[in-house]
Write a protein that holds these residues in place. Structure first.
Motif, PDB file in Angstrom:
ATOM      1  N   SER A  77       0.579   1.556  -4.005  1.00 43.23           N
ATOM      2  CA  SER A  77       0.076   2.928  -4.126  1.00 43.23           C
ATOM      3  C   SER A  77      -0.650   3.139  -5.444  1.00 43.23           C
ATOM      4  O   SER A  77      -1.705   3.783  -5.490  1.00 43.23           O
ATOM      5  N   GLY A 116       5.011   5.842   1.581  1.00 44.16           N
ATOM      6  CA  GLY A 116       5.396   6.480   2.826  1.00 44.16           C
ATOM      7  C   GLY A 116       4.920   5.777   4.071  1.00 44.16           C
ATOM      8  O   GLY A 116       5.168   6.250   5.176  1.00 44.16           O
ATOM      9  N   THR A 117       4.220   4.637   3.921  1.00 44.11           N
ATOM     10  CA  THR A 117       3.822   3.884   5.111  1.00 44.11           C
ATOM     11  C   THR A 117       4.609   2.565   5.126  1.00 44.11           C
ATOM     12  O   THR A 117       5.745   2.534   5.546  1.00 44.11           O
ATOM     13  N   GLN A 127      -2.459   8.694  -2.059  1.00 41.68           N
ATOM     14  CA  GLN A 127      -2.463  10.151  -2.099  1.00 41.68           C
ATOM     15  C   GLN A 127      -1.089  10.749  -1.826  1.00 41.68           C
ATOM     16  O   GLN A 127      -0.772  11.830  -2.309  1.00 41.68           O
ATOM     17  N   ARG A 128      -0.275  10.022  -1.053  1.00 45.52           N
ATOM     18  CA  ARG A 128       1.026  10.551  -0.665  1.00 45.52           C
ATOM     19  C   ARG A 128       2.177   9.906  -1.438  1.00 45.52           C
ATOM     20  O   ARG A 128       3.333  10.288  -1.264  1.00 45.52           O
ATOM     21  N   ASN A 132     -10.754  10.151   4.227  1.00 45.94           N
ATOM     22  CA  ASN A 132      -9.489   9.814   4.867  1.00 45.94           C
ATOM     23  C   ASN A 132      -9.713   9.485   6.336  1.00 45.94           C
ATOM     24  O   ASN A 132     -10.198  10.323   7.099  1.00 45.94           O
ATOM     25  N   ASP A 192      -7.207   8.545   8.746  1.00 45.13           N
ATOM     26  CA  ASP A 192      -5.746   8.390   8.761  1.00 45.13           C
ATOM     27  C   ASP A 192      -5.034   9.122   9.882  1.00 45.13           C
ATOM     28  O   ASP A 192      -3.811   9.322   9.831  1.00 45.13           O
ATOM     29  N   ASP A 200       4.134  10.925  12.751  1.00 41.03           N
ATOM     30  CA  ASP A 200       3.659  11.538  11.509  1.00 41.03           C
ATOM     31  C   ASP A 200       2.162  11.844  11.540  1.00 41.03           C
ATOM     32  O   ASP A 200       1.614  12.325  10.544  1.00 41.03           O
ATOM     33  N   VAL A 235      -4.061   5.954   2.159  1.00 41.69           N
ATOM     34  CA  VAL A 235      -3.370   7.237   2.143  1.00 41.69           C
ATOM     35  C   VAL A 235      -2.106   7.154   1.288  1.00 41.69           C
ATOM     36  O   VAL A 235      -1.616   8.160   0.777  1.00 41.69           O
ATOM     37  N   SER A 236      -1.589   5.945   1.090  1.00 45.25           N
ATOM     38  CA  SER A 236      -0.421   5.753   0.224  1.00 45.25           C
ATOM     39  C   SER A 236      -0.700   6.178  -1.211  1.00 45.25           C
ATOM     40  O   SER A 236       0.200   6.612  -1.930  1.00 45.25           O
ATOM     41  N   TYR A 245      -2.426  12.589   6.044  1.00 45.04           N
ATOM     42  CA  TYR A 245      -2.401  13.256   4.752  1.00 45.04           C
ATOM     43  C   TYR A 245      -2.085  14.743   4.892  1.00 45.04           C
ATOM     44  O   TYR A 245      -1.505  15.352   3.993  1.00 45.04           O
TER      45      TYR A 245
END
Length: 254
Positions: A161, A153-154, A149-150, A246, A248, A213, A146-147, A252
């Protein structure tokens, strides 16, 4: 085309006791898949394979290979071709984290992360794809994040990423090229998973922080990812390809 009755999945990064790869290898072996174990340490890879064979009654072989080295990868896959039933699937799970802030990233750190997380996926995928194309059947599942895509942030930051974003692009392109051979290629994009790649065992406080989150009431476990891999390498999922799933907890969307 139907899967052969006896079929093998290769799992990279399958030695770490708390890792997604180790759990996935066990999860798939329990469900009847023969397993080819690849990790950097040869003795540990062999030991894990022996444990899988003993515990689940499947055929399993381990081979120590550095996924960044095509010759090392070739030797491992050649060993599996000779000693295991038909290779039908590949789960590219080997990877490293990188919590280094962007302005502190050195050329060596950038190369380390890219070579394992992206080049490694390519090296193993290309070697296995030659087998799948020859047999005109197969499944490849790559682990992104997911990092990608974002934008982080983790736990990990920019090199991680970027490498995981590259995995998504690789997945889509290879899916397009190999589709005519009845081969599917998909990616899984995990959110926070309680493994050592998150910086070690997560404390309850850190789990609570991460959960804020999420849309779910918990962070993920390796079992969540293993189940998704099992789904995507299944005989019945031949109409799903080029996708990023995903897994997650809704991160996301948050």
């Amino acid at each position: 085309m139907d899967f052969p009755t006896e079929r093998t999945v290769i799992v990279t990064g399958a030695v770490s006791p708390r890792g997604i790869g180790r759990y996935t290898a066990s999860y798939l072996a329990e469900r009847g898949w023969n397993i080819g174990v690849i990790d950097v340490d040869h003795d540990s890879s062999v030991a894990v394979a022996e444990e899988l064979a003993t515990t689940y009654g499947v055929k399993a072989l381990g081979y120590g290979a550095n996924v960044t080295d095509p010759e090392s990868v070739d030797a491992a896959i050649t060993s599996f071709e000779a000693g295991l039933p038909q290779i039908v699937a590949l789960a590219n799970i080997a990877g490293v984290s990188s919590p280094v802030p962007y302005l502190e990233v050195t050329p060596s750190e950038w190369s380390r992360v890219m070579s394992i997380n992206l080049d490694g996926v390519h090296n193993v995928s290309q070697r296995v794809a030659r087998i799948l194309v020859a047999n005109r059947i197969g499944r490849i599942v790559n682990i992104s994040s997911v990092s990608a895509q974002r934008g982080g942030g983790t736990f990990s930051k920019t090199p991680y990423s970027a490498s995981k974003a590259g995995v998504i692009g690789l997945t889509r392109s290879v899916a397009r090229e190999l589709g005519e051979f009845n081969i599917t290629v998909n990616a899984i994009s995990p959110g926070p998973i309680d493994t050592d790649i998150m910086g070690g065992t997560l404390s309850d406080a850190r789990k609570d922080e991460l959960t804020q989150d999420l849309l779910t009431s918990r962070i993920g476990t390796p079992r969540d990812i293993a189940a998704a891999i099992h789904f995507l390498i299944g005989e019945e999922t031949g109409y799903i390809t080029g996708q990023t799933l995903n897994v997650d907890g809704g991160l996301y969307l948050h």
